[in-house]
Motif scaffolding. Structure first.
Motif, PDB file in Angstrom:
ATOM      1  N   GLU A   1     -10.957  -7.275   3.998  1.00  0.00           N
ATOM      2  CA  GLU A   1     -11.268  -5.841   4.027  1.00  0.00           C
ATOM      3  C   GLU A   1     -10.404  -5.110   5.042  1.00  0.00           C
ATOM      4  O   GLU A   1      -9.857  -4.034   4.756  1.00  0.00           O
ATOM      5  N   THR A   2     -10.257  -5.720   6.239  1.00  0.00           N
ATOM      6  CA  THR A   2      -9.425  -5.101   7.271  1.00  0.00           C
ATOM      7  C   THR A   2      -7.964  -5.019   6.838  1.00  0.00           C
ATOM      8  O   THR A   2      -7.293  -4.001   7.033  1.00  0.00           O
ATOM      9  N   THR A   3      -7.477  -6.114   6.225  1.00  0.00           N
ATOM     10  CA  THR A   3      -6.101  -6.117   5.720  1.00  0.00           C
ATOM     11  C   THR A   3      -5.906  -5.038   4.664  1.00  0.00           C
ATOM     12  O   THR A   3      -4.895  -4.327   4.654  1.00  0.00           O
ATOM     13  N   GLY A   4      -6.895  -4.899   3.786  1.00  0.00           N
ATOM     14  CA  GLY A   4      -6.812  -3.880   2.748  1.00  0.00           C
ATOM     15  C   GLY A   4      -6.769  -2.475   3.305  1.00  0.00           C
ATOM     16  O   GLY A   4      -6.016  -1.622   2.829  1.00  0.00           O
ATOM     17  N   LEU A   5      -7.560  -2.233   4.349  1.00  0.00           N
ATOM     18  CA  LEU A   5      -7.579  -0.911   4.980  1.00  0.00           C
ATOM     19  C   LEU A   5      -6.246  -0.611   5.658  1.00  0.00           C
ATOM     20  O   LEU A   5      -5.745   0.517   5.600  1.00  0.00           O
TER      21      LEU A   5
ATOM     22  N   LYS B   1      -3.684   2.387   4.726  1.00  0.00           N
ATOM     23  CA  LYS B   1      -3.222   3.335   5.728  1.00  0.00           C
ATOM     24  C   LYS B   1      -1.694   3.422   5.739  1.00  0.00           C
ATOM     25  O   LYS B   1      -1.126   4.525   5.868  1.00  0.00           O
ATOM     26  N   LYS B   2      -1.042   2.283   5.568  1.00  0.00           N
ATOM     27  CA  LYS B   2       0.424   2.276   5.509  1.00  0.00           C
ATOM     28  C   LYS B   2       0.919   3.070   4.308  1.00  0.00           C
ATOM     29  O   LYS B   2       1.893   3.825   4.414  1.00  0.00           O
TER      30      LYS B   2
ATOM     31  N   GLN C   1       3.456   7.903   2.132  1.00  0.00           N
ATOM     32  CA  GLN C   1       3.425   9.030   1.207  1.00  0.00           C
ATOM     33  C   GLN C   1       3.473  10.349   1.958  1.00  0.00           C
ATOM     34  O   GLN C   1       4.128  11.300   1.527  1.00  0.00           O
ATOM     35  N   LEU C   2       2.782  10.422   3.096  1.00  0.00           N
ATOM     36  CA  LEU C   2       2.788  11.640   3.903  1.00  0.00           C
ATOM     37  C   LEU C   2       4.196  11.964   4.380  1.00  0.00           C
ATOM     38  O   LEU C   2       4.643  13.120   4.297  1.00  0.00           O
ATOM     39  N   ILE C   3       4.887  10.959   4.880  1.00  0.00           N
ATOM     40  CA  ILE C   3       6.261  11.170   5.355  1.00  0.00           C
ATOM     41  C   ILE C   3       7.149  11.643   4.204  1.00  0.00           C
ATOM     42  O   ILE C   3       7.922  12.600   4.347  1.00  0.00           O
ATOM     43  N   SER C   4       7.034  10.973   3.064  1.00  0.00           N
ATOM     44  CA  SER C   4       7.850  11.341   1.907  1.00  0.00           C
ATOM     45  C   SER C   4       7.559  12.771   1.457  1.00  0.00           C
ATOM     46  O   SER C   4       8.481  13.550   1.172  1.00  0.00           O
ATOM     47  N   ASP C   5       6.281  13.137   1.404  1.00  0.00           N
ATOM     48  CA  ASP C   5       5.899  14.487   0.961  1.00  0.00           C
ATOM     49  C   ASP C   5       6.428  15.556   1.906  1.00  0.00           C
ATOM     50  O   ASP C   5       6.962  16.585   1.463  1.00  0.00           O
ATOM     51  N   GLN C   6       6.275  15.319   3.204  1.00  0.00           N
ATOM     52  CA  GLN C   6       6.751  16.307   4.179  1.00  0.00           C
ATOM     53  C   GLN C   6       8.276  16.396   4.172  1.00  0.00           C
ATOM     54  O   GLN C   6       8.843  17.493   4.289  1.00  0.00           O
ATOM     55  N   ALA C   7       8.935  15.258   4.039  1.00  0.00           N
ATOM     56  CA  ALA C   7      10.392  15.258   3.987  1.00  0.00           C
ATOM     57  C   ALA C   7      10.894  16.031   2.774  1.00  0.00           C
ATOM     58  O   ALA C   7      11.794  16.879   2.882  1.00  0.00           O
ATOM     59  N   THR C   8      10.302  15.756   1.621  1.00  0.00           N
ATOM     60  CA  THR C   8      10.728  16.435   0.396  1.00  0.00           C
ATOM     61  C   THR C   8      10.496  17.936   0.494  1.00  0.00           C
ATOM     62  O   THR C   8      11.325  18.738   0.048  1.00  0.00           O
ATOM     63  N   ARG C   9       9.376  18.328   1.088  1.00  0.00           N
ATOM     64  CA  ARG C   9       9.100  19.759   1.272  1.00  0.00           C
ATOM     65  C   ARG C   9      10.194  20.414   2.114  1.00  0.00           C
ATOM     66  O   ARG C   9      10.698  21.498   1.770  1.00  0.00           O
TER      67      ARG C   9
ATOM     68  N   THR D   1      11.779   6.149  10.467  1.00  0.00           N
ATOM     69  CA  THR D   1      12.871   5.227  10.131  1.00  0.00           C
ATOM     70  C   THR D   1      12.372   3.820   9.804  1.00  0.00           C
ATOM     71  O   THR D   1      13.038   3.080   9.091  1.00  0.00           O
ATOM     72  N   ASN D   2      11.203   3.463  10.311  1.00  0.00           N
ATOM     73  CA  ASN D   2      10.621   2.167   9.939  1.00  0.00           C
ATOM     74  C   ASN D   2      10.224   2.143   8.474  1.00  0.00           C
ATOM     75  O   ASN D   2      10.408   1.141   7.779  1.00  0.00           O
TER      76      ASN D   2
END
Length: 211
Positions: A4-8, A12-13, A18-26, A53-54
């Motif tokens: 369960e912890t691994t899945g969470l 989160k990763k 996705q957040l980084i990609s969305d903000q970058a594309t915007r 960059t990671n």
């Protein structure tokens, strides 16, 4: 560590990526790819520059965050086609479904995203490389489907012809998008033009690699 912890942690990763990609594309779409810095993307996503960059060693990967699916799309169509269907028939059927669904994978990316690519030499070059990689993946799938060697010239030539239709139609969708046509208008035009393009290959490839 529990499952369960691994899945969470993995979830989160994925969210962070996705957040980084969305903000970058915007930012790419509003101020241009070349003009946008990694620091600006990090600030917009509220993460450290190193985190950006990671997740994305290359800046262009943030714009093409679904590139693996794009590269594999034609090969997967070949592998998943039903018994009795030719490779040409399968790719034509799938493309027609993509037009009907106005799928971004075949080019329906919207005016802002299409303009972002068109105005960026880096992203335009990256897109050409993705088309090349997709053709190579298709050639490998065709070789496997026909029991040929990986360097079989027939498989490679067939892949080049089939991938060329998809490349031309992708470019056509982008052209019409940048010209201000709506997705419905583009779909109507492209449906007819794709039928002509695939029809040109029918005499040579209609019976190639029938499943």
């Amino acid at each position: 560590m529990s499952i369960e912890t691994t899945g969470l942690r993995e979830a989160k990763k994925r969210e962070t990526r996705q957040l980084i990609s969305d903000q970058a594309t915007r930012l790419f779409m509003t101020q241009g790819f070349e003009s946008t810095t990694i620091a600006e993307i990090a600030t917009a996503a509220r993460v450290a520059t190193k985190t950006v960059t990671n997740y994305f060693p290359r800046k262009e990967d943030m714009a093409f965050d679904h590139q693996d699916a794009f590269v594999a799309s034609l090969a997967e169509t070949v592998s998943a086609r039903p018994a009795g269907e030719s490779v040409l028939g399968a790719l034509r059927r799938t493309f027609e479904a993509g037009v009907a669904a106005q799928d971004p994978v075949i080019g329906f990316a919207g005016p802002d995203f299409s303009r972002m690519i068109h105005e960026s030499p880096t992203l335009s070059a990256c897109l050409r490389t993705l088309h090349d990689r997709r053709e190579e993946a298709l050639a490998a799938a065709l070789a496997e489907a026909t029991g040929s060697s990986p360097d079989d010239i027939t498989a490679r030539t067939t892949a080049a012809l089939l991938a060329a239709v998809h490349r031309v139609m992708f470019r056509r969708i982008q052209e019409l998008t940048l010209a201000g046509r709506t997705n419905d208008e583009i779909a109507a035009v492209v449906a007819d033009e794709a039928a002509d393009a695939f029809g040109l290959l029918e005499p040579a490839l209609g019976h190639y690699a029938v499943g």
